[in-house]
Motif scaffolding. Structure first.
Motif, PDB file in Angstrom:
ATOM      1  N   GLN A 124      -1.881  -1.206  -3.829  1.00  0.00           N
ATOM      2  CA  GLN A 124      -2.854  -0.115  -3.745  1.00  0.00           C
ATOM      3  C   GLN A 124      -2.160   1.236  -3.736  1.00  0.00           C
ATOM      4  O   GLN A 124      -1.219   1.443  -2.980  1.00  0.00           O
ATOM      5  N   VAL A 125      -2.677   2.131  -4.570  1.00  0.00           N
ATOM      6  CA  VAL A 125      -2.185   3.505  -4.576  1.00  0.00           C
ATOM      7  C   VAL A 125      -3.306   4.433  -4.107  1.00  0.00           C
ATOM      8  O   VAL A 125      -4.360   4.523  -4.748  1.00  0.00           O
ATOM      9  N   GLN A 126      -3.097   5.069  -2.974  1.00  0.00           N
ATOM     10  CA  GLN A 126      -4.051   6.059  -2.457  1.00  0.00           C
ATOM     11  C   GLN A 126      -3.742   7.422  -3.063  1.00  0.00           C
ATOM     12  O   GLN A 126      -2.647   7.659  -3.547  1.00  0.00           O
ATOM     13  N   ASN A 127      -4.719   8.292  -2.987  1.00  0.00           N
ATOM     14  CA  ASN A 127      -4.437   9.667  -3.373  1.00  0.00           C
ATOM     15  C   ASN A 127      -3.442  10.269  -2.391  1.00  0.00           C
ATOM     16  O   ASN A 127      -3.216   9.729  -1.313  1.00  0.00           O
ATOM     17  N   LYS A 128      -2.859  11.391  -2.781  1.00  0.00           N
ATOM     18  CA  LYS A 128      -1.785  11.991  -1.986  1.00  0.00           C
ATOM     19  C   LYS A 128      -2.185  12.096  -0.530  1.00  0.00           C
ATOM     20  O   LYS A 128      -3.295  12.460  -0.200  1.00  0.00           O
TER      21      LYS A 128
ATOM     22  N   ARG B   3       1.603   7.296  -9.775  1.00  0.00           N
ATOM     23  CA  ARG B   3       1.015   8.481 -10.414  1.00  0.00           C
ATOM     24  C   ARG B   3      -0.470   8.356 -10.600  1.00  0.00           C
ATOM     25  O   ARG B   3      -1.116   9.311 -11.018  1.00  0.00           O
ATOM     26  N   SER B   4      -1.052   7.223 -10.322  1.00  0.00           N
ATOM     27  CA  SER B   4      -2.480   7.057 -10.599  1.00  0.00           C
ATOM     28  C   SER B   4      -3.056   6.179  -9.501  1.00  0.00           C
ATOM     29  O   SER B   4      -2.575   5.063  -9.265  1.00  0.00           O
ATOM     30  N   SER B   5      -4.073   6.679  -8.817  1.00  0.00           N
ATOM     31  CA  SER B   5      -4.618   5.929  -7.689  1.00  0.00           C
ATOM     32  C   SER B   5      -5.416   4.735  -8.191  1.00  0.00           C
ATOM     33  O   SER B   5      -5.987   4.761  -9.288  1.00  0.00           O
ATOM     34  N   GLY B   6      -5.444   3.681  -7.394  1.00  0.00           N
ATOM     35  CA  GLY B   6      -6.191   2.501  -7.798  1.00  0.00           C
ATOM     36  C   GLY B   6      -5.741   1.275  -7.044  1.00  0.00           C
ATOM     37  O   GLY B   6      -4.749   1.291  -6.308  1.00  0.00           O
ATOM     38  N   ASP B   7      -6.493   0.245  -7.274  1.00  0.00           N
ATOM     39  CA  ASP B   7      -6.231  -1.065  -6.689  1.00  0.00           C
ATOM     40  C   ASP B   7      -5.698  -1.889  -7.857  1.00  0.00           C
ATOM     41  O   ASP B   7      -6.468  -2.421  -8.651  1.00  0.00           O
ATOM     42  N   TRP B   8      -4.373  -1.915  -8.007  1.00  0.00           N
ATOM     43  CA  TRP B   8      -3.777  -2.404  -9.242  1.00  0.00           C
ATOM     44  C   TRP B   8      -3.254  -3.826  -9.131  1.00  0.00           C
ATOM     45  O   TRP B   8      -2.775  -4.243  -8.081  1.00  0.00           O
ATOM     46  N   LEU B   9      -3.266  -4.522 -10.245  1.00  0.00           N
ATOM     47  CA  LEU B   9      -2.680  -5.862 -10.298  1.00  0.00           C
ATOM     48  C   LEU B   9      -1.154  -5.799 -10.278  1.00  0.00           C
ATOM     49  O   LEU B   9      -0.543  -4.848 -10.780  1.00  0.00           O
ATOM     50  N   PHE B  10      -0.577  -6.817  -9.718  1.00  0.00           N
ATOM     51  CA  PHE B  10       0.877  -7.006  -9.674  1.00  0.00           C
ATOM     52  C   PHE B  10       1.066  -8.502  -9.884  1.00  0.00           C
ATOM     53  O   PHE B  10       0.648  -9.309  -9.046  1.00  0.00           O
ATOM     54  N   HIS B  11       1.654  -8.878 -11.009  1.00  0.00           N
ATOM     55  CA  HIS B  11       1.653 -10.306 -11.334  1.00  0.00           C
ATOM     56  C   HIS B  11       2.797 -10.705 -12.252  1.00  0.00           C
ATOM     57  O   HIS B  11       3.430  -9.852 -12.883  1.00  0.00           O
TER      58      HIS B  11
ATOM     59  N   GLU C 266       0.833  -1.206   0.000  1.00  0.00           N
ATOM     60  CA  GLU C 266       0.000   0.000   0.000  1.00  0.00           C
ATOM     61  C   GLU C 266       0.861   1.246   0.000  1.00  0.00           C
ATOM     62  O   GLU C 266       1.742   1.401   0.840  1.00  0.00           O
ATOM     63  N   THR C 267       0.575   2.138  -0.931  1.00  0.00           N
ATOM     64  CA  THR C 267       1.357   3.364  -1.016  1.00  0.00           C
ATOM     65  C   THR C 267       0.449   4.500  -1.507  1.00  0.00           C
ATOM     66  O   THR C 267      -0.766   4.317  -1.591  1.00  0.00           O
ATOM     67  N   SER C 268       1.056   5.644  -1.780  1.00  0.00           N
ATOM     68  CA  SER C 268       0.264   6.800  -2.207  1.00  0.00           C
ATOM     69  C   SER C 268       0.923   7.461  -3.407  1.00  0.00           C
ATOM     70  O   SER C 268       2.131   7.327  -3.622  1.00  0.00           O
ATOM     71  N   ILE C 269       0.122   8.216  -4.124  1.00  0.00           N
ATOM     72  CA  ILE C 269       0.653   8.992  -5.241  1.00  0.00           C
ATOM     73  C   ILE C 269       1.785   9.898  -4.743  1.00  0.00           C
ATOM     74  O   ILE C 269       1.675  10.521  -3.690  1.00  0.00           O
ATOM     75  N   GLY C 270       2.861   9.940  -5.485  1.00  0.00           N
ATOM     76  CA  GLY C 270       3.952  10.846  -5.147  1.00  0.00           C
ATOM     77  C   GLY C 270       5.016  10.261  -4.232  1.00  0.00           C
ATOM     78  O   GLY C 270       6.091  10.849  -4.092  1.00  0.00           O
TER      79      GLY C 270
END
Lengths: 328, 328, 328
Positions: C323-327, C299-307, C244-248
């Motif tokens: 997961q990328v949270q907003n700033k 750079r883009s928030s979302g619940d993204w795949l990593f595979h 889990e991380t955030s934009i930026g």
């Protein structure tokens, strides 16, 4: 270094005059005499697993000696005196050397019973000197000879991020897959212009020692596991000897692979790391026909393992040792 | 270059205004119209082994024509006039182009009988424009269309050690593995800002020619060897034609792969070497979804082999030719 | 960061005084207490396919819990208080940290029923501290302990083209292949000298967050497909949580692999690209024992795949989410 013939080029008529004309005056023509020969090959001359003696050689020890075809270097066109080569070169053919700007003239004599060739990576050639596909040098019949002319132009030399010398493979390319498996494999090392020790000694000034390692699974029995020899330079289970150096030496490792879908190897040294194009690691990934050169300066004395890190390959004996002595 | 629509951006309301606001004035919105279509595909239109005619096509020639699903480019939303593409692109969908700072607007029409999507690598998107997983563009039903908006931000462009343009894959991602095997694959080439020829022509100024090559084993018959088509851009045994260039041209090769555990390929050119991020070689290692761009300036004329160096892959026809003419 | 013990080195008697003498004053001895323990491991604690719930876990869900051997970190020599580690580390042993110039002192206690060891990549050791082959640390018997001393010299740190920290594997090396498969795997992160936040906190100043990912197919049932767990840090089908991380944020990914011929993985992030030694990509190729560190700024928030992008591996569940949270 005095074993291959070096000629200064005073004036030369050649198929790419435009390139040669821009080369420094000391550009050399380097001649090699190489025969293809049928010869018995022992994958483990000691008859032992020298890495883990208790484990033995497993199925891979059922048969150790096979007939191979090899490139054998000679000192001249009489093909009588062998080019000496260190024990660690194993099954490899002679290591050809050149500096960017040189020309390699390879006198190839096919002493075997089937058509063969010499196809080089990296260097510049025209169709007759490709040693593959079509052209005069594509297939040299048994008993016949052919002289290949390979131009070592800038595009055959190290790139801007490469070390001062890089490695290229050469191999037979009539029925390419079969002939590589037969053992018809060697390497060419090209030194960046101005980095050579001298015209007669193309080894770079900035290294003290060089080793070459071919990671390849030879297939001796139609895919039967016992015949899959997971070899480094054609030796298994520690039977490749002679990777000997000392703390503080500047050592370059030329790493190559050939083979099939299972020849994805991860070369690992115990005891020291390498610099791979500015990246620090102790594992180098190679696939069939990969060619890369990395540097190390040994820092810890010992009798260290050198092996492929793929589990099945380790278990099948794709490992040997390299020795680091205390400072000379 | 005039075949996709380019709009200057005067003022734009967009989901990432903050990024676009920092872009140069000439940032463009590039529109493409792409349909997914069912179409017969012939892996070897000549019906012949054009590399070694005498060897024939082996088991891989038992059946050559299969129904594939492809991305087909059109000049506008009427989906009537085809976007022209060179013969060497083979089965690939249209090569999308952009400069860092641009936006790609992809109008996707699914003319097939199953849900499909377009999932891009590299570019910036939100969940609805991912073309995968969830979100509005993740699954476009038969007969339906969807417009993807992909932002070509700095992180979609060349890194500091990359050449002036780099390649990204796009592919369908509903049942991703199946759909890549169906043939739903294309590429995006992104040029570094300021390196484009002009706003309407995003090709870099520092190259003369570009080729793209997809190395992938299509699986047409449930793992039966005869159906394993070891293809370059969907062609086998020399049936991919059109890689034609001349001595002295600045040629960029965009290299990609997709597929399975056996899709570890080692791309080899005869006749010339390439610069790979400052490393000189003539063999580039790729695994499924690898994407890399390398440069060469051809130096020797000829009709040269271009093939995967993995033994079984060579024998199965994963090779073709590239032609180098003398200087224009 | 306060969980491992750090001692300043005032004066030290050591097997390579010559190297240490050239190190900066703040060089530290970092102590870790690590036990090898037998413990049940669940490859999918949710019991579900969290990526595509409808698809279920397939054959790979027939059995999810196995007995594994793991490296477990403790705060001191009483081996009572666990070193905390984030959920995303999964099956990995503690992440050891050091700055170039430091020394690692690893107190290893074998609480299992078979001889084990700790063999590190990258760092400097003598034969007794190799944790492999021969020497005192090569095999630690059940119930016994051994203290390894590993010197983090310059050759264990980032190369000139590496980021400010790099990753090394450590693993058991008595019967190496078996023990890696048992789960005895961890990582060491080495920070370039001067780039650490402080002597007590070796994490680099130039990053905000770090993740580590091990791509490896565990073999639980003698090659039966149902037992081939295509895992990221020992979890399958989205059951690895916590990336889990955030934009930026400046995020570093330490990527490693181990295993067998099929462990050629292509690590792919949706939603953002990475810089890999100056090369821009969103797919990193790794083979068994590969170790590489790459950077991104989401750079883009979302619940993204990593595979893994290899078809069969995707289908077998070698994927999770980040997961990328907003700033913030």
């Amino acid at each position: 270094m005095g074993f291959h013939h070096v000629k200064k080029i005073p004036a030369i008529t050649f198929f790419i005059l435009s390139i040669l004309s821009s080369l420094p005056a000391q550009a050399a023509v380097r001649e090699y005499w190489i025969a293809a020969e049928k010869t018995p090959w022992n994958y483990a001359p000691s008859g032992k697993n020298l890495i883990n003696p208790k484990d033995g050689l497993g199925v891979w020890g059922q048969s150790l000696i096979y007939t191979k075809y090899r490139y054998i270097g000679y000192t001249d066109g009489s093909y009588t005196t062998l080019l000496p080569q260190p024990e660690w070169m194993g099954i490899l053919g002679p290591q050809l050397r050149a500096v960017v700007g040189d020309t390699l003239k390879i006198h190839f004599l096919n002493k075997t019973d089937q058509p063969l060739s010499m196809h080089p990576h990296g260097v510049m050639y025209d169709k007759d000197n490709e040693g593959a596909d079509s052209g005069k040098g594509a297939s040299v019949l048994p008993g016949k000879s052919y002289t290949y002319t390979w131009v070592v132009d800038k595009d055959a030399g190290p790139g801007p991020n490469d070390p001062s010398s890089i490695v290229w493979l050469y191999h037979s390319h009539v029925m390419s897959e079969d002939e590589m498996n037969l053992g018809l494999i060697g390497t060419i090392v090209v030194t960046r212009e101005g980095k050579e020790r001298s015209t007669s000694n193309p080894i770079p000034q900035d290294i003290d020692q060089e080793f070459t390692a071919l990671f390849m699974i030879f297939n001796e029995e139609n895919d039967e596991e016992s015949g899959l020899k997971h070899a480094i330079n054609g030796r298994i289970f520690g039977n490749l000897t002679g990777y000997e150096t000392s703390i503080g030496e500047r050592v370059r490792w030329h790493l190559v692979a050939l083979g099939n879908e299972v020849d994805n190897h991860t070369i690992h040294w115990h005891g020291q790391t390498v610099l791979d194009h500015g990246r620090r690691t102790d594992v180098i990934e190679i696939l069939p026909a990969s060619m890369t050169s990395v540097d190390m300066i040994p820092r810890s004395s010992g009798d260290w393992l050198f092996h492929c890190h793929v589990n099945d390959h380790m278990m099948a004996g794709m490992s040997t040792r390299w020795q680091v002595q205390n400072k000379k």
